[in-house]
Each structure stands twice: as C-alpha cells, then as structure tokens.
Write a protein that holds these residues in place. Structure first.
Motif, PDB file in Angstrom:
ATOM      1  N   ALA A  99      -6.962   0.380 -11.823  1.00 17.72           N
ATOM      2  CA  ALA A  99      -6.627  -1.022 -12.101  1.00 17.72           C
ATOM      3  C   ALA A  99      -5.628  -1.548 -11.082  1.00 17.72           C
ATOM      4  N   VAL A 100      -4.617  -0.699 -10.772  1.00 18.67           N
ATOM      5  CA  VAL A 100      -3.625  -1.108  -9.779  1.00 18.67           C
ATOM      6  C   VAL A 100      -4.284  -1.321  -8.415  1.00 18.67           C
ATOM      7  N   ALA A 101      -5.173  -0.400  -8.037  1.00 18.53           N
ATOM      8  CA  ALA A 101      -5.844  -0.515  -6.743  1.00 18.53           C
ATOM      9  C   ALA A 101      -6.703  -1.771  -6.674  1.00 18.53           C
ATOM     10  N   ALA A 102      -7.428  -2.066  -7.757  1.00 17.15           N
ATOM     11  CA  ALA A 102      -8.280  -3.263  -7.778  1.00 17.15           C
ATOM     12  C   ALA A 102      -7.440  -4.528  -7.671  1.00 17.15           C
TER      13      ALA A 102
ATOM     14  N   ILE B  66      -7.301  -7.483  -4.765  1.00 18.58           N
ATOM     15  CA  ILE B  66      -7.437  -8.918  -5.065  1.00 18.58           C
ATOM     16  C   ILE B  66      -6.239  -9.700  -4.502  1.00 18.58           C
ATOM     17  N   ASN B  67      -5.030  -9.148  -4.689  1.00 14.23           N
ATOM     18  CA  ASN B  67      -3.838  -9.810  -4.161  1.00 14.23           C
ATOM     19  C   ASN B  67      -3.864  -9.888  -2.639  1.00 14.23           C
TER      20      ASN B  67
ATOM     21  N   ALA C  37       0.820  -1.211   0.000  1.00 17.41           N
ATOM     22  CA  ALA C  37       0.000   0.000   0.000  1.00 17.41           C
ATOM     23  C   ALA C  37       0.854   1.261   0.000  1.00 17.41           C
ATOM     24  N   LEU C  38       2.013   1.194   0.622  1.00 16.90           N
ATOM     25  CA  LEU C  38       2.877   2.378   0.722  1.00 16.90           C
ATOM     26  C   LEU C  38       3.777   2.569  -0.489  1.00 16.90           C
ATOM     27  N   THR C  39       4.069   1.488  -1.233  1.00 23.13           N
ATOM     28  CA  THR C  39       5.087   1.598  -2.287  1.00 23.13           C
ATOM     29  C   THR C  39       4.563   1.391  -3.703  1.00 23.13           C
TER      30      THR C  39
ATOM     31  N   MET D 226      -1.658   4.328  -7.793  1.00 20.00           N
ATOM     32  CA  MET D 226      -2.835   3.759  -7.139  1.00 20.00           C
ATOM     33  C   MET D 226      -3.821   4.903  -6.928  1.00 20.00           C
ATOM     34  N   GLY D 227      -5.012   4.799  -7.530  1.00 16.64           N
ATOM     35  CA  GLY D 227      -5.986   5.886  -7.441  1.00 16.64           C
ATOM     36  C   GLY D 227      -7.372   5.385  -7.765  1.00 16.64           C
ATOM     37  N   PHE D 228      -8.220   6.294  -8.215  1.00 12.48           N
ATOM     38  CA  PHE D 228      -9.632   5.964  -8.461  1.00 12.48           C
ATOM     39  C   PHE D 228     -10.004   6.089  -9.931  1.00 12.48           C
TER      40      PHE D 228
END
Length: 368
Positions: free
Chosen positions: A28-31, A35-36, A14-16, A20-22
């Motif tokens: 896509a990265v956040a989703a 999932i991971n 989450a920090l690195t 990551m956005g909306f």
C-alpha cells in the motif's frame, strides 16, 4: 530547478519512507508512493494542455494520496509530497480555488496526524499537518509575479508593433510627399516641353521658321524652368528652408510675370513645412495657369495674418488658343493633400461672381 526539486523529493521518499514492499502495508505504501510521485511529476505539464477543471481534479487526488501516504507509512519524508503539491496548487489554480484546496490540504493532513490514523505519528505534531497548505501562498505569489512579467512583455511587444506600424505610416506618408514633388516637377514640365516640341514639329510642315524658332525657344525656356523646379524639389526633400517671399518672386519672374506679388501683413519666417508646401502650391498653380490659360494675367497675394498664412493665386482666362489633353487631376489632389497634412483649407476653382468672374483662383489658408 523545479525538476531538480521534484526528483530530490522522490529520491528522498524512496530512501526514507517505510515500510515499502510487495505485500501488505508495504505494498500500500509503495502504491501510494508511486501515485504521489506521478502527481508531483505532473507539475511539469504545460498549463495550456491542462484545463483548470482537470488541474483541480488532479491536485485534489494528489492531496488525498499525500494524506493517505502519511497515514499508512511508519516513518520517512512522506509529508514532503503534501508540501510540494500544495505549493503547486497556488501556482496552477486561480487564487480562490487555490486557497480553498490549500485549506482542505491543511485540514486533511492535520487531521491525519491529530487523530494518529497511522503508525509512528507520535513523532510528528499535528501542527505540521496544518502547515502543509501554506506553500500555496508562495505559489500564488510566484504565479502573480509571472503574470505581471508576461503582461509587461506583451505590452512591450504591442508597443513595438505600434512603433513599427507608425514608422511604416511615416514612410508611406513620405513616399506620398515625394510622389507629389516628382509629379509637380516632371509631369507638368515635361508635358509643356512636349507640347512646344509637337507645335514646332507641326510648324515645320508650314515652313514658318520664325514660329518654329519661337516654339523651340519656348521649349528651351521651359527646360531651364524645369531645372529650377528640380532644384526647389531637392531643397524640399532635404528639408532646406527657402525664403518664402523671395522664392515666390523668383517663381513669378521665371514664369514671365513681373510685379504681380502683393504681400500683406508683417513678413515673418514661417515653419519650413509650411514654406515648402506653399511653394509647391504656387508652383502647381503657375504651371496650370501657363498650361490652361496661356497669356492670361496672373496675380498672387501672400497674407501674413495673426494665426495663419494665406496664399492666393488668380489667373485670367487665356488670351490665345492652346489645345491641351485631359489632365490627371493629380495636381489638385496633391494641393489638397498638402494642405490637409498641415491642418489648413484650400479652395481651387473658377470665380463665379464679382469683378473677377471667369478667373481661376487657388486660395490656401495654413494655420500656424
């Protein structure tokens, strides 16, 4: 430890991991990150609640999600998800399935980095992708060690149950032995005493005081004999060793039979268990002779053979009429049980041929 490592990987991601956005690539990265994280947190599910097929599907999807996160993210620690999921593959799946899926993980992640499918991967070597499946080997080793520990614990529990069952069997066997001893001492002795007292009571009505006194004296004599038998029983229960020949002689004399013991072979000290059980068999035989064949001659033979000890008691038919009730049969059963526990044989019954025809004979052969 497992939960701590899982939380550490998620926090580090989450920090690195970027972007990551909306919206756009960040969404896509956040989703994929979510999932991971879910695939990684699923490691805590109990094995009993997740079938092997469901685990294969979940971990395969986790590998795809980890490879996709590496492809779409620009930087950060996205590759850690692949390493930790591969490690859990080795722990959760059977060895063959784990190796196949771990190899697929290495090839997929290595291909993502080799073909530079995402931004920023020029900083990571494709060799790193190929190593993502190696933690599966550690998972397999951990699973094997845990299974061995579980098998050892199960074996220890099984051994403990077997020991408890053996102890219970020993207790039941000892109870049976004590029951036989109590029967030998009390049942016959009290039955004989009761018979003499009933005879004395019946004779009172005839006014024959001499016979009443004789029956009363006989009852007193049987009480003394019962006390001796009780002492023998206490010795047996305490596992004290009594001298076999001397004790058989004392038994015969106390029952009114003198010089009727014949000893053949070299007298030796036999094991305590054999001595105790031979004495009980002799006691039972003499009691039965006094009860069912009063006045009959009794002959006892003790033979010390090379590999066994043989005790034979024979009594002639009764010389006077005595009315007795039907026996319980426990005496003969007890004899057979005693001999069976020692691996010997016993014959108890009437003599049907030869010079002693009509006699009752008990013959016990106990191996040493």
């Amino acid at each position: 430890m497992q939960w701590a490592l899982t939380v550490a990987v998620i926090v580090a991601g989450a920090l690195t991991i970027r972007p990551m956005g909306f919206s756009g690539r960040g969404l896509a990265v956040a989703a994929l990150f979510v999932i991971n994280s879910a695939a990684l947190l699923a490691r805590g599910l109990p094995e009993a609640k997740v079938s092997q097929r469901a685990a294969v599907v979940w971990l395969t999807l986790g590998i795809f999600a980890a490879a996709a996160l590496m492809a779409v993210s620009r930087s950060g620690s996205s590759y850690l998800f692949a390493f930790f999921i591969a490690g859990h593959i080795g722990y959760r799946l059977e060895t063959r399935s784990a190796l196949v899926l771990a190899t697929f993980c290495s090839l997929l992640c290595g291909g993502v980095l080799y073909f530079r499918l995402g931004p920023g991967h020029h900083e990571l070597s494709w060799v790193l992708g190929l190593t993502t499946g190696t933690p599966a080997l550690g998972g397999i080793a951990t699973r094997t060690r845990q299974r061995a520990v579980e098998a050892a614990l199960a074996a220890a529990e099984s051994a403990e149950r077997a020991a408890r069952a053996e102890a219970r069997t020993a207790v039941l066997t000892e109870r049976s032995r004590i029951a036989r001893d109590v029967h030998d001492v009390l049942a016959h002795s009290l039955a004989g005493i009761n018979m003499q007292l009933e005879l004395a009571d019946a004779l009172l009505e005839t006014g024959d005081l001499e016979k009443v006194r004789e029956a009363n004296d006989k009852a007193h004599s049987m009480v003394k004999e019962s006390l001796k038998q009780a002492q023998w029983t206490v010795h047996a229960l305490r596992e004290d060793t009594l001298p076999l020949v001397e004790t058989l002689t004392a038994m015969l004399e106390s029952s009114g039979h003198h010089d009727v013991l014949t000893v053949t072979g070299t007298v030796r000290q036999v094991p305590a268990r054999i001595t105790q059980n031979l004495l009980r068999i002799a006691q039972e035989s003499l009691t039965n002779a006094a009860r069912y064949a009063p006045g009959g001659e009794v002959v006892m033979e003790l033979t010390f053979a090379a590999s066994s000890t043989v005790l034979k008691i024979r009594n002639r038919p009764a010389t006077r009429t005595v009315t007795v009730g039907v026996g319980s049969g426990m005496g003969l059963i007890g004899m057979r049980e005693r001999v069976a526990l020692l691996g010997g044989t016993i014959i108890a019954g009437p003599v049907t041929e030869g010079p002693g025809q009509g006699d009752w004979e008990v013959k016990a052969v106990i191996p040493e």
